[in-house]
Design a protein around this motif. Structure first.
Motif, PDB file in Angstrom:
ATOM      1  N   LEU A 125     100.055  64.004 -42.869  1.00 34.25           N
ATOM      2  CA  LEU A 125      99.441  63.962 -41.632  1.00 34.25           C
ATOM      3  C   LEU A 125      98.642  62.797 -41.141  1.00 34.25           C
ATOM      4  O   LEU A 125      98.017  62.703 -39.986  1.00 34.25           O
ATOM      5  CB  LEU A 125      98.275  65.334 -41.645  1.00 34.25           C
TER       6      LEU A 125
ATOM      7  N   VAL B  88     100.239  61.148 -37.855  1.00 34.12           N
ATOM      8  CA  VAL B  88     100.451  62.271 -36.997  1.00 34.12           C
ATOM      9  C   VAL B  88      99.695  62.278 -35.859  1.00 34.12           C
ATOM     10  O   VAL B  88      98.626  62.282 -35.888  1.00 34.12           O
ATOM     11  CB  VAL B  88     100.788  63.640 -37.661  1.00 34.12           C
TER      12      VAL B  88
ATOM     13  N   SER C 278      99.892  64.243 -33.019  1.00 36.89           N
ATOM     14  CA  SER C 278      99.874  65.642 -32.099  1.00 36.89           C
ATOM     15  C   SER C 278      99.253  66.921 -33.000  1.00 36.89           C
ATOM     16  O   SER C 278      98.919  67.971 -32.256  1.00 36.89           O
ATOM     17  CB  SER C 278     101.179  66.131 -31.973  1.00 36.89           C
ATOM     18  N   VAL C 279      98.429  66.252 -33.916  1.00 36.76           N
ATOM     19  CA  VAL C 279      97.684  67.397 -34.878  1.00 36.76           C
ATOM     20  C   VAL C 279      96.694  66.382 -34.974  1.00 36.76           C
ATOM     21  O   VAL C 279      96.735  65.331 -35.257  1.00 36.76           O
ATOM     22  CB  VAL C 279      98.430  67.754 -36.023  1.00 36.76           C
TER      23      VAL C 279
ATOM     24  N   GLY D 198      95.753  61.341 -35.009  1.00 41.21           N
ATOM     25  CA  GLY D 198      95.353  62.077 -33.976  1.00 41.21           C
ATOM     26  C   GLY D 198      93.951  62.074 -33.529  1.00 41.21           C
ATOM     27  O   GLY D 198      93.527  62.289 -32.376  1.00 41.21           O
TER      28      GLY D 198
ATOM     29  N   LEU E 223      91.901  72.490 -28.150  1.00 38.77           N
ATOM     30  CA  LEU E 223      92.501  72.306 -29.370  1.00 38.77           C
ATOM     31  C   LEU E 223      92.686  73.794 -29.972  1.00 38.77           C
ATOM     32  O   LEU E 223      91.671  74.486 -29.861  1.00 38.77           O
ATOM     33  CB  LEU E 223      92.138  71.519 -30.490  1.00 38.77           C
ATOM     34  N   HIS E 224      93.695  74.166 -30.642  1.00 36.95           N
ATOM     35  CA  HIS E 224      93.887  75.501 -31.385  1.00 36.95           C
ATOM     36  C   HIS E 224      93.796  74.875 -32.974  1.00 36.95           C
ATOM     37  O   HIS E 224      94.691  74.204 -33.344  1.00 36.95           O
ATOM     38  CB  HIS E 224      95.114  75.970 -31.139  1.00 36.95           C
ATOM     39  N   GLY E 225      92.863  75.676 -33.784  1.00 35.66           N
ATOM     40  CA  GLY E 225      92.814  75.194 -35.034  1.00 35.66           C
ATOM     41  C   GLY E 225      91.633  75.777 -35.829  1.00 35.66           C
ATOM     42  O   GLY E 225      90.894  76.642 -35.446  1.00 35.66           O
TER      43      GLY E 225
ATOM     44  N   GLU F 100      95.500  71.422 -33.330  1.00 41.06           N
ATOM     45  CA  GLU F 100      96.847  71.068 -32.451  1.00 41.06           C
ATOM     46  C   GLU F 100      96.417  71.074 -31.085  1.00 41.06           C
ATOM     47  O   GLU F 100      95.787  71.956 -30.941  1.00 41.06           O
ATOM     48  CB  GLU F 100      98.029  71.805 -33.056  1.00 41.06           C
ATOM     49  N   TYR F 101      97.315  70.447 -30.356  1.00 41.44           N
ATOM     50  CA  TYR F 101      96.784  70.401 -28.985  1.00 41.44           C
ATOM     51  C   TYR F 101      97.448  71.814 -28.217  1.00 41.44           C
ATOM     52  O   TYR F 101      98.386  72.297 -28.779  1.00 41.44           O
ATOM     53  CB  TYR F 101      97.383  69.053 -28.360  1.00 41.44           C
ATOM     54  N   ASP F 102      96.788  71.981 -27.292  1.00 43.66           N
ATOM     55  CA  ASP F 102      97.161  73.430 -26.471  1.00 43.66           C
ATOM     56  C   ASP F 102      98.439  73.010 -25.704  1.00 43.66           C
ATOM     57  O   ASP F 102      98.416  72.425 -24.871  1.00 43.66           O
ATOM     58  CB  ASP F 102      96.107  73.707 -25.749  1.00 43.66           C
TER      59      ASP F 102
END
Length: 163
Positions: free
Chosen positions: A16, A19, A21-22, A39, A102-104, A118-120
């Protein structure tokens, strides 16, 4: 087999690291950033937050950094005494600036925390659709403006030739 970087008792998945997008970050109870991926670094840069100036505590809008620190895992032990402190929507950014949803989750081991989010995607799809709709409206207005301008020039030409 995935390589892990383990700082302060929480392992950071190397896959990760690059990455975008996360969002992944390891930080302590004082908000000092211990480790982060591309990210989170990008989000910090976009928000105008310098990692070495007071840590990352200021990026947590809802829940606030203080809310995350105060939360107890409620006995939800994931593995090896890591507790799930928060799971859901995190609003991250800078006050009076752009905030990202963000969802996490934020996991905790003692005084060390790990953010993984992660992005919504639904938010970005809505924004993208809205931008496309505005672009089409703007293009239509430009076409109408060009037509009105041509009509005005023709009218002015006719008016001047009648004199």
């Amino acid at each position: 087999m995935e390589t892990l970087s383990c700082d302060a008792g929480i392992c950071f998945p190397e896959m990760l690291r690059h990455v975008g997008s996360v969002v992944v970050g390891v930080f302590d109870k004082d908000g000092r950033l211990i480790d982060s991926n591309a990210g989170l670094n990008s989000l910090l840069e976009f928000s105008g937050i310098q990692q070495d100036k007071g840590g990352i505590r200021q990026i947590f809008m809802q829940p606030t950094f203080e809310d995350l620190i105060a939360l107890q895992g409620g006995g939800l032990s994931i593995a090896d005494q890591v507790e799930l402190s928060f799971s859901g929507v995190l609003n991250i950014g800078k006050k009076d600036s752009t905030v990202r949803s963000l969802h996490g989750s934020v996991d905790r081991r003692g005084n060390i925390f790990m953010l993984v989010a992660e992005y919504d995607i639904n938010e970005y799809q809505r924004l993208s659709a809205s931008v496309l709709e505005m672009n089409e409206e703007m293009a239509q207005m430009q076409r109408e403006l060009k037509k009105l301008n041509a009509d005005l020039r023709e009218s002015l030409k006719t008016h001047l030739s009648l004199r």
